[in-house]
Design a protein around this motif. Structure first.
Motif, PDB file in Angstrom:
ATOM      1  N   MET A 155       6.365  -1.839  11.700  1.00 33.49           N
ATOM      2  CA  MET A 155       6.370  -1.790  10.199  1.00 33.49           C
ATOM      3  C   MET A 155       7.296  -2.422   9.423  1.00 33.49           C
ATOM      4  N   LEU A 156       6.514  -3.004   8.708  1.00 34.04           N
ATOM      5  CA  LEU A 156       7.486  -3.631   7.695  1.00 34.04           C
ATOM      6  C   LEU A 156       8.096  -2.579   6.337  1.00 34.04           C
ATOM      7  N   CYS A 157       8.886  -2.039   6.083  1.00 30.04           N
ATOM      8  CA  CYS A 157       9.466  -1.139   5.349  1.00 30.04           C
ATOM      9  C   CYS A 157      10.336  -1.165   3.875  1.00 30.04           C
ATOM     10  N   VAL A 158       9.563  -1.036   3.390  1.00 27.29           N
ATOM     11  CA  VAL A 158       9.924  -0.906   1.467  1.00 27.29           C
ATOM     12  C   VAL A 158      10.000   0.233   1.065  1.00 27.29           C
ATOM     13  N   ALA A 159      12.397   0.411   0.833  1.00 27.08           N
ATOM     14  CA  ALA A 159      12.727   1.581   0.115  1.00 27.08           C
ATOM     15  C   ALA A 159      13.366   0.704  -1.048  1.00 27.08           C
ATOM     16  N   PRO A 160      12.304   1.336  -2.176  1.00 28.10           N
ATOM     17  CA  PRO A 160      12.551   1.259  -3.819  1.00 28.10           C
ATOM     18  C   PRO A 160      14.017   1.490  -3.915  1.00 28.10           C
ATOM     19  N   ARG A 161      14.759   1.150  -5.042  1.00 35.67           N
ATOM     20  CA  ARG A 161      15.709   1.724  -5.727  1.00 35.67           C
ATOM     21  C   ARG A 161      15.268   2.796  -6.550  1.00 35.67           C
ATOM     22  N   THR A 206      10.642   5.369   5.012  1.00 31.26           N
ATOM     23  CA  THR A 206       9.871   4.904   3.284  1.00 31.26           C
ATOM     24  C   THR A 206       8.728   5.240   3.067  1.00 31.26           C
ATOM     25  N   GLY A 207       8.438   5.649   2.276  1.00 30.74           N
ATOM     26  CA  GLY A 207       7.063   5.537   2.360  1.00 30.74           C
ATOM     27  C   GLY A 207       6.202   4.486   2.016  1.00 30.74           C
ATOM     28  N   PHE A 208       6.558   3.404   1.989  1.00 29.60           N
ATOM     29  CA  PHE A 208       6.185   1.928   1.786  1.00 29.60           C
ATOM     30  C   PHE A 208       6.137   1.555   2.738  1.00 29.60           C
ATOM     31  N   THR A 209       5.050   1.551   3.917  1.00 27.86           N
ATOM     32  CA  THR A 209       5.483   0.463   4.774  1.00 27.86           C
ATOM     33  C   THR A 209       3.374  -0.002   4.507  1.00 27.86           C
ATOM     34  N   ALA A 210       4.215  -1.470   5.440  1.00 28.13           N
ATOM     35  CA  ALA A 210       2.440  -2.390   6.836  1.00 28.13           C
ATOM     36  C   ALA A 210       3.114  -2.695   7.567  1.00 28.13           C
ATOM     37  N   THR A 211       2.108  -2.845   8.121  1.00 25.29           N
ATOM     38  CA  THR A 211       2.356  -3.376   9.341  1.00 25.29           C
ATOM     39  C   THR A 211       2.019  -5.038   9.775  1.00 25.29           C
ATOM     40  N   LYS A 252       0.709  -1.486   0.000  1.00 28.92           N
ATOM     41  CA  LYS A 252      -0.387   0.023   0.028  1.00 28.92           C
ATOM     42  C   LYS A 252       0.686   1.259  -0.271  1.00 28.92           C
ATOM     43  N   THR A 253       0.805   1.690  -1.139  1.00 33.72           N
ATOM     44  CA  THR A 253       1.109   3.748  -0.978  1.00 33.72           C
ATOM     45  C   THR A 253       0.381   4.732   0.299  1.00 33.72           C
ATOM     46  N   ARG A 254      -0.397   3.846   0.866  1.00 30.42           N
ATOM     47  CA  ARG A 254      -0.694   4.905   2.069  1.00 30.42           C
ATOM     48  C   ARG A 254      -1.424   4.294   3.508  1.00 30.42           C
ATOM     49  N   PRO A 255      -1.428   4.361   4.517  1.00 30.85           N
ATOM     50  CA  PRO A 255      -1.823   3.602   5.590  1.00 30.85           C
ATOM     51  C   PRO A 255      -3.656   4.214   5.608  1.00 30.85           C
ATOM     52  N   THR A 256      -4.173   4.296   4.577  1.00 31.86           N
ATOM     53  CA  THR A 256      -5.841   4.120   5.320  1.00 31.86           C
ATOM     54  C   THR A 256      -6.671   3.682   3.783  1.00 31.86           C
ATOM     55  N   ARG A 257      -5.991   3.630   3.117  1.00 28.32           N
ATOM     56  CA  ARG A 257      -6.427   4.039   2.185  1.00 28.32           C
ATOM     57  C   ARG A 257      -6.233   3.287   0.896  1.00 28.32           C
ATOM     58  N   GLY A 258      -6.637   2.246   0.008  1.00 30.84           N
ATOM     59  CA  GLY A 258      -6.246   0.866  -0.482  1.00 30.84           C
ATOM     60  C   GLY A 258      -5.609   0.940  -1.777  1.00 30.84           C
ATOM     61  N   GLN A 259      -4.995   2.384  -2.399  1.00 33.61           N
ATOM     62  CA  GLN A 259      -3.822   2.362  -3.349  1.00 33.61           C
ATOM     63  C   GLN A 259      -2.722   1.765  -3.233  1.00 33.61           C
ATOM     64  N   ALA A 260      -1.647   1.397  -4.301  1.00 31.23           N
ATOM     65  CA  ALA A 260      -0.951  -0.066  -3.645  1.00 31.23           C
ATOM     66  C   ALA A 260      -0.282   0.134  -4.864  1.00 31.23           C
ATOM     67  N   ILE A 261       1.027  -0.019  -4.970  1.00 33.63           N
ATOM     68  CA  ILE A 261       2.171   0.070  -6.196  1.00 33.63           C
ATOM     69  C   ILE A 261       2.669  -1.612  -6.229  1.00 33.63           C
ATOM     70  N   TRP A 262       3.265  -1.792  -7.087  1.00 32.46           N
ATOM     71  CA  TRP A 262       3.741  -3.371  -7.877  1.00 32.46           C
ATOM     72  C   TRP A 262       5.242  -2.768  -7.252  1.00 32.46           C
ATOM     73  N   LEU A 263       6.282  -3.327  -7.232  1.00 33.65           N
ATOM     74  CA  LEU A 263       7.588  -3.332  -7.217  1.00 33.65           C
ATOM     75  C   LEU A 263       8.089  -4.620  -7.661  1.00 33.65           C
ATOM     76  N   PRO A 264       9.065  -4.671  -8.529  1.00 28.89           N
ATOM     77  CA  PRO A 264       9.406  -6.679  -8.624  1.00 28.89           C
ATOM     78  C   PRO A 264      10.821  -6.302  -7.790  1.00 28.89           C
ATOM     79  N   TRP A 265      11.386  -7.564  -7.359  1.00 29.54           N
ATOM     80  CA  TRP A 265      12.593  -7.174  -6.438  1.00 29.54           C
ATOM     81  C   TRP A 265      13.517  -7.083  -6.459  1.00 29.54           C
ATOM     82  N   GLU A 266      13.895  -7.056  -7.753  1.00 32.60           N
ATOM     83  CA  GLU A 266      14.887  -6.181  -8.454  1.00 32.60           C
ATOM     84  C   GLU A 266      15.086  -5.088  -8.125  1.00 32.60           C
ATOM     85  N   ALA A 267      13.930  -3.728  -8.156  1.00 34.31           N
ATOM     86  CA  ALA A 267      13.473  -2.959  -7.862  1.00 34.31           C
ATOM     87  C   ALA A 267      14.016  -2.115  -6.412  1.00 34.31           C
ATOM     88  N   ILE A 268      13.658  -3.243  -5.383  1.00 39.74           N
ATOM     89  CA  ILE A 268      13.977  -2.839  -4.145  1.00 39.74           C
ATOM     90  C   ILE A 268      15.167  -2.667  -3.277  1.00 39.74           C
TER      91      ILE A 268
END
Length: 187
Positions: A125-131, A156-161, A96-112
């Motif tokens: 939180m699980l924090c995902v930092a894109p390259r 990072t702005g990409f987090t999941a609880t 998810k790109t926002r903690p309170t709404r459903g918008q999400a982004i796809w990141l391939p493993w190579e882009a992380i």
């Protein structure tokens, strides 16, 4: 143009999907709300003893209690109604790109660049930092505001609880490590 696909909701057909736990959120926020209302009730109850304004104080307590219950319900709805918070598969992950709404982004493993765990108060939180910094651009004004706050707390702005999810923290971390298969640094 956004270099990675952005969708209104994380697809639920992925091999490992993490959803928010309504039960865990209700337990936390419900306990907080009850504690606040108990303290307020005691204060107003003590003020009402021997007062001719006892009915007015009781009415005031009722309005405040109603406000807190409505705020509680809104918070639970905002945090749990946006669908899954994370989905992991062999090719990458949806987050998810926002903690309170459903918008999400796809990141391939190579882009992380890095996946880490962070904690702020009671939230883990699980924090995902894109390259690629472009991944966090052009997601919308409200998302930019939310992501700015998340970046300040988690880097990072990409987090999941992790602790308010329908799966345990250990299950989530094991699934991420399994599907990442050494292609991403896990901290």
């Amino acid at each position: 143009m956004q270099p990675y696909p952005v969708v209104p909701r994380i697809p639920a057909d992925q091999p490992f999907v993490v959803r928010p736990s309504v039960r865990k959120r209700v337990f936390l926020f419900g306990g907080f709300t009850l504690a606040v209302l108990a303290v307020l009730g005691c204060v107003l109850g003590l003020g009402a003893i021997g007062s001719e304004n006892a009915v007015a104080l009781l009415a005031m307590f009722g309005l405040i209690a109603l406000f807190f219950v409505a705020l509680f319900g809104l918070q639970i709805w905002l945090l749990t109604s946006g669908g899954p918070v994370l989905a992991v598969g062999p090719a990458g992950l949806w987050i998810k790109t926002r903690p309170t709404r459903g918008q999400a982004i796809w990141l391939p493993w190579e882009a992380i660049g890095l996946i880490s765990r962070r904690r702020w108060s009671l939230e883990k939180m699980l924090c995902v930092a894109p390259r690629d910094p472009r991944a966090e651009q052009n997601l919308g004004a409200f998302t930019a505001l939310d992501a700015g706050v998340m970046k300040a707390f988690f880097g990072t702005g990409f987090t999941a609880t992790l602790n308010f999810a329908d799966k345990s923290e250990q299950e989530i971390l094991q699934a991420v490590a399994h599907f990442a298969a050494g292609r991403v640094q896990l901290a």
